[in-house]
Design a protein around this motif. Structure first.
Motif, short mmCIF file in Angstrom:
data_model
loop_
_atom_site.label_atom_id
_atom_site.label_comp_id
_atom_site.label_asym_id
_atom_site.label_seq_id
_atom_site.Cartn_x
_atom_site.Cartn_y
_atom_site.Cartn_z
N LYS A 176 -51.56 23.47 95.55
CA LYS A 176 -52.81 22.73 95.61
C LYS A 176 -53.55 22.77 94.28
N GLY A 177 -52.94 23.38 93.26
CA GLY A 177 -53.60 23.42 91.96
C GLY A 177 -54.69 24.44 91.89
N GLY A 178 -54.72 25.42 92.81
CA GLY A 178 -55.75 26.44 92.81
C GLY A 178 -55.56 27.42 91.66
N ALA A 179 -56.36 28.48 91.70
CA ALA A 179 -56.27 29.50 90.67
C ALA A 179 -54.86 30.09 90.65
N GLY A 180 -54.40 30.31 89.46
CA GLY A 180 -53.02 30.78 89.31
C GLY A 180 -52.81 32.17 89.88
N ALA A 181 -51.90 32.23 90.84
CA ALA A 181 -51.46 33.53 91.34
C ALA A 181 -50.02 33.70 90.86
N LEU A 182 -49.85 34.48 89.82
CA LEU A 182 -48.57 34.52 89.12
C LEU A 182 -47.44 35.09 89.99
N ARG A 183 -46.27 34.51 89.85
CA ARG A 183 -45.08 35.02 90.53
C ARG A 183 -44.39 36.05 89.66
N MET A 184 -43.91 37.14 90.33
CA MET A 184 -43.25 38.19 89.57
C MET A 184 -41.75 37.94 89.55
N ASN A 185 -41.13 38.13 88.42
CA ASN A 185 -39.68 38.10 88.33
C ASN A 185 -39.15 39.39 87.71
N TYR A 186 -39.93 40.45 87.78
CA TYR A 186 -39.52 41.72 87.20
C TYR A 186 -40.16 42.84 88.01
N SER A 187 -39.44 43.84 88.31
CA SER A 187 -39.99 45.01 89.00
C SER A 187 -39.46 46.26 88.33
N ARG A 188 -40.09 47.37 88.61
CA ARG A 188 -39.66 48.64 88.02
C ARG A 188 -39.31 49.62 89.14
N ARG A 189 -38.57 50.66 88.80
CA ARG A 189 -38.21 51.68 89.78
C ARG A 189 -39.45 52.39 90.30
N ARG A 190 -39.42 52.64 91.57
CA ARG A 190 -40.56 53.35 92.15
C ARG A 190 -40.63 54.77 91.57
N ARG A 191 -41.85 55.20 91.37
CA ARG A 191 -42.09 56.56 90.85
C ARG A 191 -42.78 57.39 91.92
N TYR A 192 -42.60 58.70 91.86
CA TYR A 192 -43.05 59.60 92.91
C TYR A 192 -43.88 60.73 92.31
N ALA B 166 -28.17 66.95 96.39
CA ALA B 166 -29.28 66.10 96.86
C ALA B 166 -30.62 66.66 96.39
N ARG B 167 -30.75 67.96 96.39
CA ARG B 167 -32.00 68.57 95.92
C ARG B 167 -32.25 68.23 94.46
N ARG B 168 -31.20 68.33 93.65
CA ARG B 168 -31.34 67.98 92.23
C ARG B 168 -31.70 66.50 92.08
N GLY B 169 -31.12 65.67 92.95
CA GLY B 169 -31.45 64.25 92.89
C GLY B 169 -32.92 64.00 93.17
N PHE B 170 -33.49 64.67 94.16
CA PHE B 170 -34.93 64.52 94.44
C PHE B 170 -35.77 65.04 93.29
N GLU B 171 -35.34 66.13 92.68
CA GLU B 171 -36.10 66.67 91.55
C GLU B 171 -36.12 65.71 90.36
N ASN B 172 -35.07 64.90 90.23
CA ASN B 172 -34.95 64.00 89.09
C ASN B 172 -35.42 62.58 89.38
N LEU B 173 -36.11 62.37 90.49
CA LEU B 173 -36.66 61.04 90.75
C LEU B 173 -37.69 60.67 89.69
N PRO B 174 -37.84 59.36 89.39
CA PRO B 174 -38.88 58.95 88.43
C PRO B 174 -40.25 59.43 88.91
N ARG B 175 -41.03 59.95 87.99
CA ARG B 175 -42.30 60.57 88.37
C ARG B 175 -43.49 59.72 87.93
N LEU B 176 -44.54 59.78 88.75
CA LEU B 176 -45.81 59.17 88.38
C LEU B 176 -46.47 59.97 87.28
N SER B 177 -47.34 59.27 86.51
CA SER B 177 -48.14 60.00 85.53
C SER B 177 -49.13 60.89 86.26
#
Length: 478
Positions: free
Chosen positions: A359-375, A447-458
């Protein structure tokens, strides 16, 4: 002898003497003597020429002052052959009595070959004699000194009287021809010197049987053993195999006698390896009972490898989910932000800036990129703590399994009655289980090491997102 260490040593020497020169008959010899100590009877099931009568004759020589009776039955056998001739003098006085001296009612140990070929009249008389140690002789009952009867047959009966008599034999032992591996030893045994009976010091007397019986009455059945017996009873019922209450009671008594003869005050779980010959009628069904026991002895159901494997798989699946999870990209105000890869051209950025809705409204941008979730640290700490609990349980089970194997090794070293082949098979299964458990522990640590090495939040992000995750769902281990 009495029920002490000396008694056990004497039994071991006696058994070695009884087995001398018999090829692949160790278990049969031991079970027949155990049955005699318990006051029970043994049925040997197998073809002719497999040393069944020799086993019975040797068993008789194990008892001091024992009277032995042996008879081969046919379809034409008459009661006089087993129970003695009629007394002529008693008949003259209108009494129907037999002279039993030297016949089955007078015997201590007896061997009856082709026992099911007898007619129903003989089998009915044998029922009372075997079960109650009494013989109906004329108007009265005669007490019999019978310790144990060894029966032999080529086939199991299928008629009502035969089945009732079959049930009187607590131990049913299949006896087959010597295997190929033992054939050379069989030929060598045929050239050996004649068998020498046991020395007088090894012979068992009435006082020994009484001492074993008294000691067995004080032997306990631990709750663990009772529980396994109950499980087997239910399993056999589900399979349509009927085992009478009388047989279960007699089986428990046999287990108590086995423990008492070895100087123990309680039945152990490994003693249950005696059960196949007590609760199953033939070789095929005895093998099935043995397999059931091998799968359960020494392994608690709550920590069975299959169950632990499912638990570890649940953590591995959760780890894979969290490793592959992606986050939407937000700006400082919490609105979706368009994020472009570095390789994106300026022209693409310019085009992206004018994308709007239909409808030509305010631009709501579409995403074409995402990042790995951090924990955050709270999430990772919750996951690793749950795995630590699992690892502690696995370690405890591994220690328990090691203790079970040590107990089995000790039982194997002192066992008089158990089949060493079954003991070796059980130890091999427990060793395999221990190896599987060790592998599952390694997978849990990975598996424990895998959880320890998950991407981390700041640190700032972690302060905003500190919610704990739901625990990984799995089967309870308690």
């Amino acid at each position: 002898m009495n029920t002490s260490t000396a008694f056990r040593s004497g039994l071991a020497a006696l058994l070695a003497t009884l087995e001398q020169g018999l090829v692949e008959r160790r278990n049969v010899v031991r079970l027949t003597l155990l049955a005699a100590l318990a006051g029970e009877h043994t049925l040997l099931i197998g073809p002719p020429g497999t040393a069944k009568s020799e086993l019975a004759r040797r068993l008789h020589r194990a008892f001091r002052d024992a009277r032995y009776f042996e008879r081969l039955l046919t379809r034409f056998s008459v009661p006089e052959e087993l129970f003695g001739p009629l007394s002529i003098r008693a008949l003259e006085q209108d009494r129907y009595e037999r002279h039993t001296d030297g016949f089955l009612p007078d015997a201590t140990i007896a061997f009856i070959d082709e026992v099911f070929k007898a007619n129903s009249a003989i089998l009915n008389a044998l029922l009372t004699l075997l079960n109650e140690r009494e013989f109906d002789n004329g108007a009265g009952r005669q007490l019999c000194p019978l310790v144990s009867v060894i029966g032999a047959t080529n086939e199991v009966p299928d008629d009502e009287v035969g089945e009732a008599f079959f049930d009187r034999f607590l131990l049913r032992i299949p006896v087959s021809a010597v295997s190929g591996d033992g054939f050379a030893a069989l030929l060598a045994a045929g050239c050996a010197d004649e068998w020498t009976p046991p020395a007088d010091a090894l012979l068992l007397g009435d006082e020994d049987l009484g001492a074993v019986s008294n000691a067995a009455q004080a032997v306990r059945l631990p709750a663990r053993v009772v529980g396994l017996l109950g499980e087997l009873r239910a399993h056999l019922a589900d399979e349509g195999a009927y085992v009478s209450d009388r047989r279960w009671v007699k089986t428990a008594w046999l287990l108590r006698v086995a423990a008492a003869a070895e100087g123990r005050d309680q039945v152990g779980p490994w003693d249950l390896l005696l059960l196949p010959a007590c609760v199953a009628p033939d070789a095929e069904r005895q093998a099935a009972v043995a397999d059931w026991l091998l799968a359960r002895l020494g392994v608690r159901a709550g920590f069975a490898p299959e169950r632990l494997s499912c638990v570890v798989q649940a953590f591995q699946a959760q780890l894979e989910t969290e490793q592959n999870a992606s986050d939407l990209d937000y700006d400082e105000s919490g609105r979706l932000r368009f994020s472009a890869p570095e390789a994106m051209t300026e022209k693409a950025e310019e085009l992206a800036g004018v994308i709007g809705d239909a409808k030509g409204g305010a631009g709501a941008l579409r995403m074409n990129y995402s990042r790995r979730r951090r924990y955050g640290p709270a999430h990772i700490a919750a996951r690793t703590a749950q795995i630590d609990d699992l690892l502690a349980r696995i370690a405890g089970y591994a220690e328990e399994l090691a203790a079970e194997r040590a107990s089995l090794a000790a039982a194997r070293a002192r066992a008089l009655w158990l089949d060493d082949g079954l003991l070796a098979a059980l130890d091999a299964r427990l060793a395999d289980t221990a190896a599987v458990i060790a592998g599952l522990a390694d997978r849990a640590r990975d598996a424990r090491r895998g959880f320890e090495n998950l991407p981390r939040l700041s640190a700032e992000e972690a302060a905003r997102f500190s919610d704990l995750p739901e625990p990984v769902e799995h089967e309870p281990l308690a």
